[in-house]
Design an enzyme around this catalytic site. Sequence first.
Site, PDB file in Angstrom:
ATOM      1  N   LYS A  31       2.529   8.390  -9.080  1.00 19.18           N
ATOM      2  CA  LYS A  31       1.425   8.002  -9.975  1.00 19.18           C
ATOM      3  C   LYS A  31       0.134   7.814  -9.179  1.00 19.18           C
ATOM      4  O   LYS A  31       0.166   7.700  -7.941  1.00 19.18           O
ATOM      5  CB  LYS A  31       1.792   6.703 -10.704  1.00 19.18           C
ATOM      6  N   ARG A 129       4.928  -7.306 -18.606  1.00 14.97           N
ATOM      7  CA  ARG A 129       4.161  -6.066 -18.741  1.00 14.97           C
ATOM      8  C   ARG A 129       4.794  -5.258 -19.852  1.00 14.97           C
ATOM      9  O   ARG A 129       5.292  -5.824 -20.807  1.00 14.97           O
ATOM     10  CB  ARG A 129       4.203  -5.313 -17.401  1.00 14.97           C
ATOM     11  N   TYR A 259     -28.775  -3.390   4.433  1.00 12.58           N
ATOM     12  CA  TYR A 259     -29.306  -4.282   3.399  1.00 12.58           C
ATOM     13  C   TYR A 259     -29.105  -5.760   3.722  1.00 12.58           C
ATOM     14  O   TYR A 259     -28.034  -6.171   4.150  1.00 12.58           O
ATOM     15  CB  TYR A 259     -28.605  -4.016   2.061  1.00 12.58           C
ATOM     16  N   MET A 307     -23.262   2.365  -0.236  1.00 13.28           N
ATOM     17  CA  MET A 307     -22.546   3.329  -1.071  1.00 13.28           C
ATOM     18  C   MET A 307     -22.069   4.547  -0.280  1.00 13.28           C
ATOM     19  O   MET A 307     -20.943   5.019  -0.452  1.00 13.28           O
ATOM     20  CB  MET A 307     -23.446   3.795  -2.218  1.00 13.28           C
TER      21      MET A 307
HETATM   22  C1  LIG Z   1       4.231   1.501  -9.473  1.00 13.27           C
HETATM   23  C2  LIG Z   1       5.621   1.252  -9.916  1.00 13.27           C
HETATM   24  C3  LIG Z   1       6.690   1.394  -9.014  1.00 13.27           C
HETATM   25  C4  LIG Z   1       6.493   1.612  -7.531  1.00 13.27           C
HETATM   26  O1  LIG Z   1       6.252   0.374  -6.923  1.00 13.27           O
HETATM   27  P1  LIG Z   1       6.210   0.256  -5.338  1.00 13.27           P
HETATM   28  O2  LIG Z   1       6.083  -1.182  -5.074  1.00 13.27           O
HETATM   29  O3  LIG Z   1       4.985   1.013  -4.920  1.00 13.27           O
HETATM   30  O4  LIG Z   1       7.434   0.887  -4.819  1.00 13.27           O
HETATM   31  C5  LIG Z   1       7.978   1.275  -9.506  1.00 13.27           C
HETATM   32  N1  LIG Z   1       8.203   1.013 -10.816  1.00 13.27           N
HETATM   33  C6  LIG Z   1       7.202   0.837 -11.700  1.00 13.27           C
HETATM   34  C7  LIG Z   1       7.526   0.532 -13.112  1.00 13.27           C
HETATM   35  C8  LIG Z   1       5.880   0.933 -11.279  1.00 13.27           C
HETATM   36  O5  LIG Z   1       4.888   0.737 -12.152  1.00 13.27           O
END
Ligand SMILES: *Cc1c(COP(=O)(O)O)cnc(C)c1O
Length: 365
Positions: A31, A129, A259, A307
Amino acid sequence: MRTIFVDLEAIASNYKTLKSLTSAKVMAIVKADAFGHGIIEVSKKLESIGVDMLATADLEEAHQIREAGIKSPILAWLHGSETDFAAAIKNDIQIGLSTVAGLEAVAVSARQVSGTAKVHLKVDTGLGRNGAALSDWPEVVAKAVALKNEGLVELVGVFSHLSGTSAKDDADQLAVFEQAVSTAETLGAHFQLRHLAASAATLNQSQAHLDMVRVGIALYGLDPTPHLKAADFGLVPAMRVSSEVVSVKQVPQGHGVSYGYLHKTSGPSTLALVPFGYAEGMPRIATGRASVLLNGKRYPILARIAMDQFILDVGNDQVKVGDEVVIFGNGAKGEPTAEELALAAETINYEIVTRIGGRAKRVFK
Ligand SMILES: *Cc1c(COP(=O)(O)O)cnc(C)c1O
């Protein structure tokens, strides 16, 4: 002038290392553009070594890798209100679901395309969640079983996610998960894949491995928590980020730098400009706390990160245009690690690698 080097061999080797730590299957989480490492290249590399399954949060990224030719099983679990599940079914993407409404939407799509949706039911075991609340769980399972009986849904998996609050909290979640799975079985649901552990629990809670573990950060060779060091398990960081000096000039004592003049030269000095700013994910808050490696020496970033750039006061040192500036890497040559930059920015390595980018170009090896 700004490069993110991604070592795909390191990711492949980390995958194999993680496989060797468990008898469960290993799902590789790609992801958020493979945690900033490049979702297509990372997915192809993992497929070439026989990855058990890939996963994204969003279906969009799942489609992206399917369309790039990935044949491995893919799971996606975070859906918007207007999600097109028909496309997911046609592209053979497995769908994580936690609500009756979600199951109904998937059933409509399955009918539409005369297909069967591969589903993983998600239960909330404490994190709060997505995942069905325990009070809704029997109803969600009953709906899934009904749709399975109609041939619209195949129940592939059941999963939940740990909070990592403490060993006790995780053990409590595991117990709740096992209870939820048993409730589901009583209601006629049977799953090939029960999965709960992410990277942290993959490394230190083998009782939570079940049928499959889901690894994200550890796959990229980074620490899942400050107390759980990836290196201790033979995992190696896959990302190295560097820039270069693009201008060098001599200035007198008391010259302001960037800055707000947070820093002024304490004597006649040399300023080196590095074109890597917060638009590239260099955290502005790391001003005065982070340092970088230049010609084998660490230099603190004393002046305000901007930036597009930051400026190093290198004193009387010899620095020239084109010299490499390492933002972070595996630490082997004395450069900061993603963990060190995270600490300087009051965040975690996950946020550093997923936000790094901007105008920097990825180079794969
Ligand atoms: C992002 C995620 C993972 C991976 O988590 P890590 O700590 O990076 O291994 C696993 N399961 C779910 C549901 C996630 O959202």
